[in-house]
Write a protein that holds these residues in place. Structure first.
Motif, PDB file in Angstrom:
ATOM      1  N   ILE A 244      35.826 -45.257  -4.921  1.00 10.85           N
ATOM      2  CA  ILE A 244      36.830 -44.653  -4.063  1.00 10.85           C
ATOM      3  C   ILE A 244      36.733 -45.265  -2.666  1.00 10.85           C
ATOM      4  CG2 ILE A 244      36.695 -42.457  -5.312  1.00 10.85           C
ATOM      5  CD1 ILE A 244      35.341 -41.284  -2.742  1.00 10.85           C
ATOM      6  N   THR A 246      37.783 -43.826   1.312  1.00  8.32           N
ATOM      7  CA  THR A 246      38.251 -42.671   2.068  1.00  8.32           C
ATOM      8  C   THR A 246      39.151 -43.111   3.220  1.00  8.32           C
ATOM      9  OG1 THR A 246      36.500 -42.608   3.758  1.00  8.32           O
ATOM     10  CG2 THR A 246      36.020 -41.584   1.612  1.00  8.32           C
ATOM     11  N   THR A 271      32.810 -46.288  -1.591  1.00  4.67           N
ATOM     12  CA  THR A 271      31.637 -45.745  -2.255  1.00  4.67           C
ATOM     13  C   THR A 271      31.925 -45.544  -3.739  1.00  4.67           C
ATOM     14  OG1 THR A 271      29.967 -43.971  -2.191  1.00  4.67           O
ATOM     15  CG2 THR A 271      32.249 -43.345  -1.761  1.00  4.67           C
ATOM     16  N   ASP A 290      36.541 -37.126  -7.366  1.00  2.00           N
ATOM     17  CA  ASP A 290      36.254 -35.986  -6.490  1.00  2.00           C
ATOM     18  C   ASP A 290      34.751 -35.739  -6.385  1.00  2.00           C
ATOM     19  OD1 ASP A 290      38.948 -35.610  -6.059  1.00  2.00           O
ATOM     20  OD2 ASP A 290      39.157 -33.999  -7.536  1.00  2.00           O
ATOM     21  N   ARG A 293      33.355 -38.203  -3.899  1.00  2.00           N
ATOM     22  CA  ARG A 293      33.650 -37.803  -2.526  1.00  2.00           C
ATOM     23  C   ARG A 293      32.778 -36.619  -2.103  1.00  2.00           C
ATOM     24  NH1 ARG A 293      35.859 -34.702   1.082  1.00  2.00           N
ATOM     25  NH2 ARG A 293      36.020 -33.026  -0.444  1.00  2.00           N
ATOM     26  N   LEU A 296      29.370 -37.863  -1.235  1.00  2.00           N
ATOM     27  CA  LEU A 296      29.398 -38.529   0.066  1.00  2.00           C
ATOM     28  C   LEU A 296      29.392 -37.502   1.195  1.00  2.00           C
ATOM     29  CD1 LEU A 296      29.793 -41.056   1.867  1.00  2.00           C
ATOM     30  CD2 LEU A 296      32.262 -40.780   1.531  1.00  2.00           C
ATOM     31  N   ARG A 307      39.777 -37.544   3.428  1.00  2.00           N
ATOM     32  CA  ARG A 307      40.329 -37.514   2.072  1.00  2.00           C
ATOM     33  C   ARG A 307      40.234 -38.876   1.421  1.00  2.00           C
ATOM     34  NH1 ARG A 307      44.183 -33.751   4.603  1.00  2.00           N
ATOM     35  NH2 ARG A 307      45.405 -35.528   5.296  1.00  2.00           N
ATOM     36  N   ILE A 308      40.377 -38.901   0.112  1.00  2.00           N
ATOM     37  CA  ILE A 308      40.407 -40.148  -0.639  1.00  2.00           C
ATOM     38  C   ILE A 308      41.747 -40.832  -0.404  1.00  2.00           C
ATOM     39  CG2 ILE A 308      40.384 -41.179  -2.941  1.00  2.00           C
ATOM     40  CD1 ILE A 308      38.630 -38.839  -3.855  1.00  2.00           C
ATOM     41  N   ARG A 311      41.499 -44.623  -5.251  1.00  2.00           N
ATOM     42  CA  ARG A 311      40.500 -44.390  -6.293  1.00  2.00           C
ATOM     43  C   ARG A 311      40.875 -45.267  -7.477  1.00  2.00           C
ATOM     44  NH1 ARG A 311      42.601 -38.184  -7.699  1.00  2.00           N
ATOM     45  NH2 ARG A 311      44.582 -38.857  -8.621  1.00  2.00           N
TER      46      ARG A 311
END
Length: 382
Positions: A244, A246, A271, A290, A293, A296, A307-308, A311
């Motif tokens: 993903i 961010t 990440t 999710d 995230r 992280l 937020r992402i 992905r």
């Protein structure tokens, strides 16, 4: 609320001209008798084609079934960290990785506009594998919890780490777009479908654009080539992983902080890199993204509200021992392959390409031909 993109972040960073380099199509005058044919348009294929041209191997043609970087290369994280393999992978692979990092730097200096190489420090958070601890890389700096907390404020937990300076990162698609012009001819949307073999020589490769009769062939197709008339019989498969990126976060990382994240140019964090064993689908699983995230945010509270933005999942080609093959195709004097680079394809591209180019032009196998040869035992790591 911004829409989450189910695609790698890399294409969105490119200029229109760079994107165009990834999909040139089939040339009107496609070379039918190149001295070297490269099958596969990921980083291994593109780097090998460019290296063959630079080595004076003659006319070079690269063909790709889709667009350049359509496979694992385009979904990779683009991290170039050879020292993370010290004490973990065989010495031959570590040396190849170090050589390849040096070649990435050379390419960035030689290619007009560079290949998008970023020099970054690598911070590896504890725990580390026993082999790494017993035989750490040269120049490793050991950091205690206090030193790490000063470098990454708010990190939970702030334990010991190791810092290795001057590693690297690239946008894999930008690197491909900058290297492609160094190849005499590239044809995308041109898959290899079959081969004709006589004795110990591969005579021709069939494509939708017609037959190509090369002097030498390199198959750099991620997984070993399986075509009508050719199947090396190598055990291989893929391991899926999610990544993903961010939105930008209000914190600046001091390099690649692994396995936490790497910061991109806009301040977003890259990440993930999960190992989704048993998942053979190509679809993104939102719950996995999710979870990445959430992990992280738990480790870096400053990023909790980000937020992402992107992905995606990447299917990494691998052999059972998770080491690549770089070798001549069994029984063929004019054909080579490189496959199964797993999580190191982008890192290994330039050195692998140079080794194959030297093998083709000199006729002499490089030192790596032993430990990364087809004939080794493919026991799974245990």
């Amino acid at each position: 609320m911004a829409t989450v993109r189910d695609e790698p972040v890399w294409a969105g960073q490119l200029e229109p001209g760079e994107l165009a380099q990834l999909s040139p199509g089939i040339p009107e005058r496609l070379a039918r008798h190149p001295d070297v044919l490269i099958v596969g348009g990921g980083i291994l294929g593109v780097a090998t084609a460019a290296a063959c041209h630079e080595a004076g191997a003659g006319s070079v043609l690269l063909i790709e079934a889709s667009r350049l970087g359509a496979g694992a290369t385009g979904g990779a994280a683009g991290l170039l960290v050879p020292e993370a393999h010290q004490g973990v992978d065989p010495p031959a692979l570590v040396e190849l990785a170090r050589d390849s990092l040096a070649r990435w730097r050379e390419l960035d200096a030689a290619v007009p506009g560079g290949v998008g190489f970023h020099d970054l420090d690598w911070l590896g958070l504890a725990p580390h594998q026993d082999g790494f601890l017993a035989d750490p890389p040269p120049g490793a700096e050991w950091l205690d919890a206090g030193a790490l907390a000063r470098l990454v404020p708010g990190l939970i937990p702030a334990g010991p780490a190791v810092r290795i300076r001057h590693q690297g990162r690239v946008n894999p698609l930008r690197a491909l777009s900058r290297l492609a012009p160094r190849i005499p001819q590239v044809a995308t949307g041109c898959p290899a479908t079959a081969v004709t073999i006589r004795g110990d020589r591969l005579l021709s490769v069939d494509t939708p654009a017609g037959a190509i009769s090369p002097g030498a062939v390199v198959f750099a197709t991620g997984l070993p080539p399986r075509l009508d008339g050719l199947d090396p019989g190598l055990p291989a498969g893929t391991v899926k992983g999610h990544l993903i990126v961010t939105e930008p976060v209000p914190v600046t990382l001091p390099g690649m902080v692994m396995p936490l994240a790497t910061q991109l140019e806009d301040g977003g964090l890259l990440t993930g890199g999960t190992l989704d064993t048993g998942d053979d689908t190509g679809q993104v699983r939102p719950e996995v993204a999710d979870r990445i995230r959430a992990d992280l945010a738990a480790a870096l509270p400053a990023a909790a509200r980000a937020r992402i933005s992107h992905r995606w999942c990447c299917r990494r080609p691998c052999h059972p021992d998770l080491l690549p093959v770089i070798d001549r195709v069994p029984g063929l004097s004019n054909s080579w392959l490189t496959s199964g680079h797993y999580r190191t394809g982008v890192l290994m591209g330039p050195a692998t390409g140079a080794a194959l180019a030297d093998w083709i032009t000199s006729g002499q196998p490089p030192a790596l031909a032993g430990p990364l040869a087809i004939g080794r035992r493919f026991a799974a790591p245990g």
